[in-house]
Motif scaffolding. Structure first.
Motif, mmCIF file in Angstrom:
data_model
loop_
_atom_site.group_PDB
_atom_site.id
_atom_site.type_symbol
_atom_site.label_atom_id
_atom_site.label_comp_id
_atom_site.label_asym_id
_atom_site.label_seq_id
_atom_site.Cartn_x
_atom_site.Cartn_y
_atom_site.Cartn_z
ATOM 1 N N PRO A 1 -2.851 2.390 -5.838
ATOM 2 C CA PRO A 1 -3.331 3.646 -6.436
ATOM 3 C C PRO A 1 -4.843 3.770 -6.445
ATOM 4 C CG PRO A 1 -1.541 2.760 -7.736
ATOM 5 C CD PRO A 1 -1.884 1.726 -6.682
ATOM 6 N N PHE A 2 -5.525 2.635 -6.477
ATOM 7 C CA PHE A 2 -6.992 2.723 -6.477
ATOM 8 C C PHE A 2 -7.514 3.121 -5.107
ATOM 9 C CE2 PHE A 2 -7.587 1.237 -10.683
ATOM 10 C CZ PHE A 2 -6.595 0.322 -10.945
ATOM 11 N N ALA A 3 -6.680 2.952 -4.096
ATOM 12 C CA ALA A 3 -7.107 3.335 -2.747
ATOM 13 C C ALA A 3 -6.798 4.784 -2.444
ATOM 14 C CB ALA A 3 -6.419 2.445 -1.719
ATOM 15 N N LEU B 1 0.822 -1.215 0.000
ATOM 16 C CA LEU B 1 0.000 0.000 0.000
ATOM 17 C C LEU B 1 0.859 1.269 0.000
ATOM 18 C CD1 LEU B 1 -2.880 -0.965 2.466
ATOM 19 C CD2 LEU B 1 -3.073 -0.550 0.026
ATOM 20 N N VAL B 2 1.956 1.234 0.765
ATOM 21 C CA VAL B 2 2.779 2.453 0.883
ATOM 22 C C VAL B 2 3.455 2.753 -0.465
ATOM 23 C CG1 VAL B 2 4.834 3.434 1.950
ATOM 24 C CG2 VAL B 2 3.194 2.162 3.345
ATOM 25 N N PRO B 3 3.371 4.015 -0.969
ATOM 26 C CA PRO B 3 4.087 4.358 -2.217
ATOM 27 C C PRO B 3 5.596 4.127 -2.067
ATOM 28 C CG PRO B 3 2.523 6.075 -1.652
ATOM 29 C CD PRO B 3 2.563 5.135 -0.485
ATOM 30 N N VAL C 1 -1.197 4.689 7.146
ATOM 31 C CA VAL C 1 -2.235 4.524 8.184
ATOM 32 C C VAL C 1 -3.163 3.371 7.827
ATOM 33 C CG1 VAL C 1 -4.274 5.639 9.161
ATOM 34 C CG2 VAL C 1 -2.123 6.906 8.995
ATOM 35 N N LEU C 2 -3.571 3.330 6.567
ATOM 36 C CA LEU C 2 -4.463 2.246 6.142
ATOM 37 C C LEU C 2 -3.776 0.890 6.278
ATOM 38 C CD1 LEU C 2 -7.171 1.388 4.855
ATOM 39 C CD2 LEU C 2 -6.085 1.655 2.614
ATOM 40 N N THR D 1 3.298 -7.222 -4.006
ATOM 41 C CA THR D 1 3.085 -7.008 -5.448
ATOM 42 C C THR D 1 1.619 -6.763 -5.752
ATOM 43 O OG1 THR D 1 4.954 -8.474 -5.894
ATOM 44 C CG2 THR D 1 3.479 -7.997 -7.735
ATOM 45 N N VAL D 2 0.776 -7.609 -5.170
ATOM 46 C CA VAL D 2 -0.663 -7.473 -5.455
ATOM 47 C C VAL D 2 -1.167 -6.134 -4.951
ATOM 48 C CG1 VAL D 2 -2.917 -8.392 -4.860
ATOM 49 C CG2 VAL D 2 -1.054 -9.963 -5.475
ATOM 50 N N PHE D 3 -0.807 -5.778 -3.729
ATOM 51 C CA PHE D 3 -1.336 -4.525 -3.162
ATOM 52 C C PHE D 3 -0.644 -3.292 -3.730
ATOM 53 C CE2 PHE D 3 -4.597 -5.296 -0.088
ATOM 54 C CZ PHE D 3 -4.543 -6.664 0.072
#
Lengths: 583, 164
Positions: free
Chosen positions: B74-76, B37-39, B121-122, B67-69
């Protein structure tokens, strides 16, 4: 006992990180610099080698070339090597601060081996143009040269009249002469007749009567001939008076034609100095425009946003710029007018976020060879309105021998020497103001004039008067905008040389006018006098012939009467008319 | 083509889970979610990656879930960026952020970026739920023929309570 299964993975990780920081930072930084630099500046940036050491907080670059966006085959700048010492404390805080650096072998405008074009841009250098044309002076000089070269003789009325009379008088006199010759022939025929009367008996009155009638007829023509001669004489005198009046009109005409209009001294200054200073102003304008575009592009770099999200700035008041060059020593050289100027100097306060830095960018460059030049620049982008200042001081600029003006028309050759040049330019937003001062002392000015009207006298007088000028001063006032600057050129050279030129030309024109007048006078006088003399001589001769003829007629008449046996006193009363008339 | 993909996926799965306990697998997956999730391109991602490598969590599941997340991250952003914006703009937290941002190395984490903060955070919020859900699944899907790990057996609920 060492737990290798615990230590080895972690140790290998540390080693991997160390190796990454030691060897991977350089290529990564090189890629980042090239990518960012090309994006910001819009032209190709190449770096032959980059070594970065985080442990020493140092970055070294070799063979850096930045292409000129306006000229794909030239570099805007290139350098042999550059070394930057990074502030490690700021680097840990994600700020690239070079507290000390040096750039060696910096060259402006060098040639490239390959095209440096990235994308087609509409940026072009300001076109080279002739700002100072001096067209009024060119026209003035053309007009003057026409006056000096043109042959006005054909335009003079007196000359034209003289030529006409030279053609007409002989013709008229020839006609008169022909009539007189004809009359003389008739007189000669009477002589032949009188000779024949000797053989005739006195009683043959018919022949005698015919002879006397012939004589009377011839005698009647004589007054007409004499009148024609007199008339021609009067005509000649009248024509001479006409020529005299024509001479006066010709003098007025020449004074009018050889009058000299006043020469615009400012325009003449541009005529003399325009070519030389146009090229210099083009150079200054080009570099100012490039500098402004470069800094505008760099200023836009602060607006680069990340690919995802937005960066939030904390504590704006104490925020520092992300990229800052505190002090960089520079050395290199540039070429101007075929001369290489090695320079050295320093640059401080360069950043793409000048408002955060709070200090203007300071540039100072000095050259010592071949002449000392000092350049001080200040680029202040802290406020809403960018302010750029540039001061250039050249105490002793070598000036080669050069020609001012136009050798095909009028030029002045300046002796070599040294000049003091001082320049200050201020750019506030896009409004440009400034002043450029130029002074060259101990100059020797030599006129160069087109051979068409360069008489020795004129050139000599001009050269003598130009010797009084021993210095050249020029002031250029700069206004307008960076894209459309106005350059107003003032100089002591224009007004003084214009005054000298006007004075000398007036003398020359006066001399030329007098020469023309004299020439016309001589031409007319010679022609008229010659004609007068010729015609007077012929006229006298003609009158003598007529008088002689008259005397012959009287003698022939006496001879005829004597042959007839009559007294000569009857000639005056002419009772013979009745006697001699046919029945 | 599809058969080939399934065959290799099963091969990876068997290799991945062959030697680690369900807890290692679950933690690997959870940390992988956080990493995904983290960029990337900041110290946050590097720290999380280092943590995955430095601990005994399952690396394969971690990388796979990362890899999957990463693809889903970006969609999140429409959800996470407002979270990041709210946190970073909060008045009471500003002194903390100022202090942190002035510390060495902390700015390299790019925590002042709304996407980084929001996704972090997410990711942290999803860390334990991801672990618990994946743990249950890994326990159910262990094949009987798989070897038992050397240092760990499948714990019974009573044993878990006693260990605590």
């Amino acid at each position: 006992m060492i737990r290798w299964s615990y230590v080895l993975p972690r140790l290998s990780l540390v080693v991997a990180v160390y190796l990454l920081l030691t060897f991977a930072v350089g290529p990564l930084l090189k890629w980042t610099l090239i990518h960012t630099g090309e994006t910001v500046l819009g032209s190709r940036l190449s770096i032959a080698r980059l070594r970065a050491s985080l442990w020493q907080s140092r970055v070294e670059l070799n063979q850096v070339q930045l292409a000129n966006p306006a000229d794909a085959w030239r570099n805007l700048l290139e350098c042999r090597s550059a070394t930057f010492d990074l502030d490690s404390g700021e680097l840990l805080r994600r700020r690239l601060v070079i507290h000390e650096g040096s750039i060696h072998g910096l060259i402006f405008g060098g040639e490239r081996n390959e095209s440096g074009k990235l994308v087609s841009t509409d940026s072009t250098d300001s076109s080279t143009r002739d700002r100072f044309q001096g067209n009024l002076a060119t026209e003035w000089l053309s007009g003057v040269s026409d006056k000096l070269v043109h042959d006005f003789t054909g335009n003079l009325e007196s000359v034209r009249l003289a030529r006409e009379l030279k053609r007409r008088w002989p013709v008229e006199f020839e006609q008169l002469q022909a009539e007189a010759d004809q009359w003389t022939e008739r007189v000669e025929s009477i002589r032949q007749m009188v000779k024949q009367f000797k053989d005739l008996p006195p009683s043959n009155l018919g022949y005698y009567r015919q002879g006397l009638q012939e004589i009377d007829g011839i005698r009647e023509q004589l007054p007409k001939l004499q009148n024609n001669v007199w008339r021609l004489n009067q005509q000649v005198q009248r024509d001479c008076v006409t020529i005299g009046k024509a001479k006066q009109r010709d003098a007025e005409y020449l004074r009018r034609e050889f009058r000299l209009d006043r020469l615009d001294s400012d325009n003449f200054t541009e005529y003399l100095l325009g070519n030389e200073w146009s090229s210099r102003m083009n150079f200054v304008e080009t570099w100012m425009s490039r500098g402004q575009k470069l800094l505008s592009s760099a200023g836009d770099a602060s607006q680069l946003n990340p690919s995802r999200g937005q960066n939030i700035c904390f504590n704006e008041r104490e925020r520092k710029p992300d990229l800052l060059f505190r002090s960089i020593d520079i050395d290199g050289w540039w070429r101007m007018n075929g001369i290489d100027f090695p320079f050295e100097g320093y640059l401080s306060g360069l950043t793409h976020q000048p408002k955060l830095h709070g200090q203007p960018v300071i540039i100072r460059l000095t050259t010592t060879l071949p002449t000392k030049i000092r350049i001080d620049g200040q680029l202040d982008y802290r406020g809403d309105t960018p302010v750029q200042k540039l001061v250039v001081n050249v105490p002793r600029l070598n000036q080669p021998q050069r020609l001012l003006g136009n050798a095909d028309q009028f030029g002045i050759r300046i002796s070599p020497g040294t000049a003091h040049v001082w320049c200050r330019l201020d750019l506030v937003d896009d409004q440009l103001t400034g002043k450029i001062l130029f002074r060259q002392d101990h100059v020797d000015l030599t006129p160069e004039i087109s051979g068409r009207y360069a008489t020795e006298r004129f050139t000599r007088n001009l050269r003598q008067r130009l010797r009084k000028l021993d210095n050249i001063q020029a002031v250029i006032d700069v206004t307008g905008t960076i894209n459309e600057p106005n350059w107003k050129l003032r100089s002591n050279l224009g007004p003084q040389v214009a005054g000298i030129l006007e004075h000398t030309l007036k003398e020359e024109l006066t001399c030329r006018r007098r020469q023309l007048e004299q020439q016309a006078e001589n031409l007319v006088n010679k022609s008229v006098l010659q004609l007068e003399q010729t015609i007077a001589a012929k006229q006298d001769k003609l009158m003598v012939e007529l008088q002689l003829g008259k005397q012959l007629l009287a003698r022939f008449e006496k001879q005829i009467i004597a042959r007839m046996g009559l007294p000569t006193r009857m000639l005056s009363s002419r009772p013979l008319q009745g006697l001699l008339a046919p029945k | 083509m599809i058969g080939w993909l399934i065959k290799n996926a099963l091969h990876i799965r068997s290799f991945a889970i062959s030697r680690d306990t369900p807890r290692q697998l679950a933690w690997g997956l959870a940390l992988g979610v956080l990493l995904g999730l983290v960029p990337k391109g900041n110290l946050c991602a590097v720290v999380i990656s280092t943590f995955i490598l430095a601990t005994r969590v399952n690396f394969a599941t971690g990388m796979l879930s990362a890899t999957v997340f990463s693809l889903l991250g970006p969609f999140a952003d429409p959800l996470t960026q407002p979270i990041g914006q709210a946190l970073l703009s909060h008045n009471r937290l500003e002194p903390l952020w100022v202090y942190l941002y002035d510390l060495p190395l902390v700015p390299w984490t790019a925590f002042n970026n709304t996407a980084v903060m929001g996704n972090l955070v997410l990711g942290l919020a999803m860390l334990y739920p991801s672990y618990r859900l994946s743990l249950r699944w890994f326990r159910r899907t262990r094949f009987p023929t798989e070897k038992q790990p050397r240092n760990e057996t499948v714990a019974q609920p009573e044993e878990l309570h006693s260990r605590r």
